[in-house]
Design a protein around this motif. Structure first.
Motif, mmCIF file in Angstrom:
data_model
loop_
_atom_site.group_PDB
_atom_site.id
_atom_site.type_symbol
_atom_site.label_atom_id
_atom_site.label_comp_id
_atom_site.label_asym_id
_atom_site.label_seq_id
_atom_site.Cartn_x
_atom_site.Cartn_y
_atom_site.Cartn_z
ATOM 1 N N CYS A 279 0.833 -1.201 0.000
ATOM 2 C CA CYS A 279 0.000 0.000 0.000
ATOM 3 C C CYS A 279 0.873 1.257 0.000
ATOM 4 O O CYS A 279 1.811 1.372 0.781
ATOM 5 N N THR A 280 0.530 2.192 -0.868
ATOM 6 C CA THR A 280 1.289 3.436 -0.993
ATOM 7 C C THR A 280 1.199 4.286 0.269
ATOM 8 O O THR A 280 2.142 4.996 0.622
ATOM 9 N N TYR A 281 0.054 4.207 0.979
ATOM 10 C CA TYR A 281 -0.205 5.127 2.087
ATOM 11 C C TYR A 281 0.113 4.550 3.464
ATOM 12 O O TYR A 281 0.023 5.269 4.456
ATOM 13 N N CYS A 282 0.449 3.283 3.547
ATOM 14 C CA CYS A 282 0.770 2.680 4.845
ATOM 15 C C CYS A 282 2.259 2.877 5.123
ATOM 16 O O CYS A 282 3.091 2.069 4.688
ATOM 17 N N PHE A 283 2.569 3.964 5.830
ATOM 18 C CA PHE A 283 3.971 4.314 6.064
ATOM 19 C C PHE A 283 4.586 3.517 7.216
ATOM 20 O O PHE A 283 5.733 3.104 7.156
ATOM 21 N N HIS A 284 3.825 3.337 8.303
ATOM 22 C CA HIS A 284 4.393 2.751 9.512
ATOM 23 C C HIS A 284 4.650 1.250 9.367
ATOM 24 O O HIS A 284 5.696 0.750 9.770
ATOM 25 N N THR A 285 3.685 0.534 8.819
ATOM 26 C CA THR A 285 3.793 -0.911 8.682
ATOM 27 C C THR A 285 3.446 -1.309 7.256
ATOM 28 O O THR A 285 2.371 -0.961 6.783
ATOM 29 N N PRO A 286 4.315 -2.047 6.552
ATOM 30 C CA PRO A 286 4.002 -2.466 5.183
ATOM 31 C C PRO A 286 2.758 -3.347 5.150
ATOM 32 O O PRO A 286 2.653 -4.319 5.890
ATOM 33 N N VAL A 287 1.790 -2.990 4.315
ATOM 34 C CA VAL A 287 0.551 -3.750 4.189
ATOM 35 C C VAL A 287 0.333 -4.078 2.713
ATOM 36 O O VAL A 287 0.458 -3.186 1.865
ATOM 37 N N PRO A 288 0.001 -5.325 2.376
ATOM 38 C CA PRO A 288 -0.213 -5.689 0.969
ATOM 39 C C PRO A 288 -1.343 -4.893 0.351
ATOM 40 O O PRO A 288 -2.383 -4.661 0.968
ATOM 41 N N ALA A 289 -1.143 -4.461 -0.879
ATOM 42 C CA ALA A 289 -2.185 -3.733 -1.614
ATOM 43 C C ALA A 289 -3.119 -4.737 -2.289
ATOM 44 O O ALA A 289 -2.717 -5.855 -2.600
ATOM 45 N N VAL A 290 -4.377 -4.335 -2.487
ATOM 46 C CA VAL A 290 -5.365 -5.207 -3.118
ATOM 47 C C VAL A 290 -5.912 -4.617 -4.415
ATOM 48 O O VAL A 290 -6.451 -5.333 -5.252
ATOM 49 N N LYS A 291 -5.799 -3.293 -4.575
ATOM 50 C CA LYS A 291 -6.281 -2.622 -5.776
ATOM 51 C C LYS A 291 -5.353 -1.466 -6.119
ATOM 52 O O LYS A 291 -4.579 -1.003 -5.276
ATOM 53 N N SER A 292 -5.459 -0.979 -7.345
ATOM 54 C CA SER A 292 -4.693 0.193 -7.769
ATOM 55 C C SER A 292 -5.665 1.304 -8.149
ATOM 56 O O SER A 292 -6.737 1.041 -8.690
ATOM 57 N N CYS A 293 -5.283 2.542 -7.846
ATOM 58 C CA CYS A 293 -6.079 3.713 -8.221
ATOM 59 C C CYS A 293 -5.338 4.430 -9.348
ATOM 60 O O CYS A 293 -4.228 4.934 -9.140
ATOM 61 N N LEU A 294 -5.958 4.461 -10.522
ATOM 62 C CA LEU A 294 -5.306 5.076 -11.675
ATOM 63 C C LEU A 294 -5.239 6.588 -11.544
ATOM 64 O O LEU A 294 -4.299 7.224 -12.016
ATOM 65 N N MET A 295 -6.260 7.179 -10.894
ATOM 66 C CA MET A 295 -6.303 8.630 -10.777
ATOM 67 C C MET A 295 -5.090 9.149 -10.002
ATOM 68 O O MET A 295 -4.472 10.143 -10.374
ATOM 69 N N TYR A 296 -4.753 8.477 -8.892
ATOM 70 C CA TYR A 296 -3.656 8.930 -8.040
ATOM 71 C C TYR A 296 -2.393 8.080 -8.193
ATOM 72 O O TYR A 296 -1.436 8.276 -7.460
ATOM 73 N N GLU A 297 -2.442 7.115 -9.114
ATOM 74 C CA GLU A 297 -1.301 6.229 -9.349
ATOM 75 C C GLU A 297 -0.817 5.654 -8.029
ATOM 76 O O GLU A 297 0.376 5.738 -7.689
ATOM 77 N N ALA A 298 -1.734 5.062 -7.282
ATOM 78 C CA ALA A 298 -1.416 4.537 -5.959
ATOM 79 C C ALA A 298 -1.904 3.099 -5.828
ATOM 80 O O ALA A 298 -2.878 2.694 -6.471
ATOM 81 N N SER A 299 -1.195 2.334 -4.997
ATOM 82 C CA SER A 299 -1.623 0.988 -4.645
ATOM 83 C C SER A 299 -2.304 1.064 -3.288
ATOM 84 O O SER A 299 -1.802 1.742 -2.379
ATOM 85 N N LEU A 300 -3.431 0.377 -3.125
ATOM 86 C CA LEU A 300 -4.270 0.559 -1.940
ATOM 87 C C LEU A 300 -4.503 -0.753 -1.203
ATOM 88 O O LEU A 300 -4.787 -1.782 -1.824
ATOM 89 N N CYS A 301 -4.416 -0.681 0.142
ATOM 90 C CA CYS A 301 -4.801 -1.815 0.968
ATOM 91 C C CYS A 301 -6.316 -1.758 1.178
ATOM 92 O O CYS A 301 -6.989 -0.849 0.684
ATOM 93 N N ASP A 302 -6.860 -2.709 1.920
ATOM 94 C CA ASP A 302 -8.316 -2.747 2.128
ATOM 95 C C ASP A 302 -8.833 -1.462 2.765
ATOM 96 O O ASP A 302 -9.879 -0.938 2.377
ATOM 97 N N ASN A 303 -8.093 -0.950 3.754
ATOM 98 C CA ASN A 303 -8.558 0.243 4.471
ATOM 99 C C ASN A 303 -8.585 1.477 3.581
ATOM 100 O O ASN A 303 -9.575 2.211 3.529
ATOM 101 N N HIS A 304 -7.499 1.719 2.867
ATOM 102 C CA HIS A 304 -7.443 2.909 2.018
ATOM 103 C C HIS A 304 -8.312 2.745 0.772
ATOM 104 O O HIS A 304 -8.711 3.740 0.156
#
Length: 214
Positions: A91-116
């Motif tokens: 996940c692009t936004y999980c700074f403290h602890t690495p968390v696996p991403a499940v989806k990608s957001c094309l608008m922000y070019e980011a990888s997202l975990c379940d929470n984000h």
């Protein structure tokens, strides 16, 4: 399911991530030490303090007490989780602890975990797709916009700018979903025809084998 429920209980409501150095306010709610510190610093400029969770107001900046038991629970939970690096994309936004991403957001070019993912899925302008490490390939190389259409005349994926005022203006286009469904139908028909031919060939071969045996 039990692991997912426990994880939800161990998430900081500010950063939406697993607690890092958890602390407790006197109202009983827990936060990462860094997260609640940032929130209180922001509130200090507005002249009032309150809990981000229950909105209870405090007359002065509330003290935060380290929650050692919660910290131990977090550590035990994380140590029992499978290696997060195996997923390949974090996940692009999980700074403290690495968390696996499940989806990608094309608008922000980011990888997202379940929470984000929950946050991004609420905004219609966010375009979500299956997890990918090559987000740049999902955008037009000319206009740097998301590829949304398929030009049937040139057999290429194009963005809205290509369609409206680019070299594909006036061409016959389809949405990517429509084009994908058409391609799937064509491939299904081809596979069915090939399967039929294979069955016919196998019958002929078997017939020849029978004749040779006779």
């Amino acid at each position: 399911m039990a692991s997912a429920n426990l994880r939800a209980e161990l998430e900081c409501s500010v950063c939406l991530n697993i607690y890092t150095d958890p602390v407790t306010l006197k109202c009983g709610h827990n936060f990462c030490r860094g997260c609640i510190g940032h929130v209180l610093d922001t509130q200090e400029r507005s002249g009032g303090y309150s809990c981000p969770e229950c909105k209870q107001r405090f007359g002065k900046r509330p003290a935060s007490q380290r929650n050692l038991k919660l910290r131990n629970i977090v550590e035990n939970f994380l140590s029992a989780q499978p290696d997060r690096e195996e997923s390949g994309v974090l996940c692009t936004y999980c700074f403290h602890t690495p968390v696996p991403a499940v989806k990608s957001c094309l608008m922000y070019e980011a990888s997202l975990c379940d929470n984000h993912l929950r946050v991004h899925s609420k905004a219609p302008e966010h375009v979500l797709c299956d997890l990918t490490t090559s987000l740049e390939n999902m955008k037009c190389s000319v206009h740097k916009k998301i590829l949304e259409y398929y030009c049937t005349e040139d057999s290429v994926c194009i963005c809205v700018s290509c369609r409206l005022d680019g070299e594909h203006q006036g061409h016959q286009v389809e949405t990517l979903d429509e084009a994908s469904e058409m391609k799937k139908k064509k491939l299904t028909n081809v596979i069915q025809k090939l399967t039929t031919k294979r069955e016919e060939t196998e019958k002929r071969v078997q017939s020849l084998e029978d004749n040779r045996s006779k």
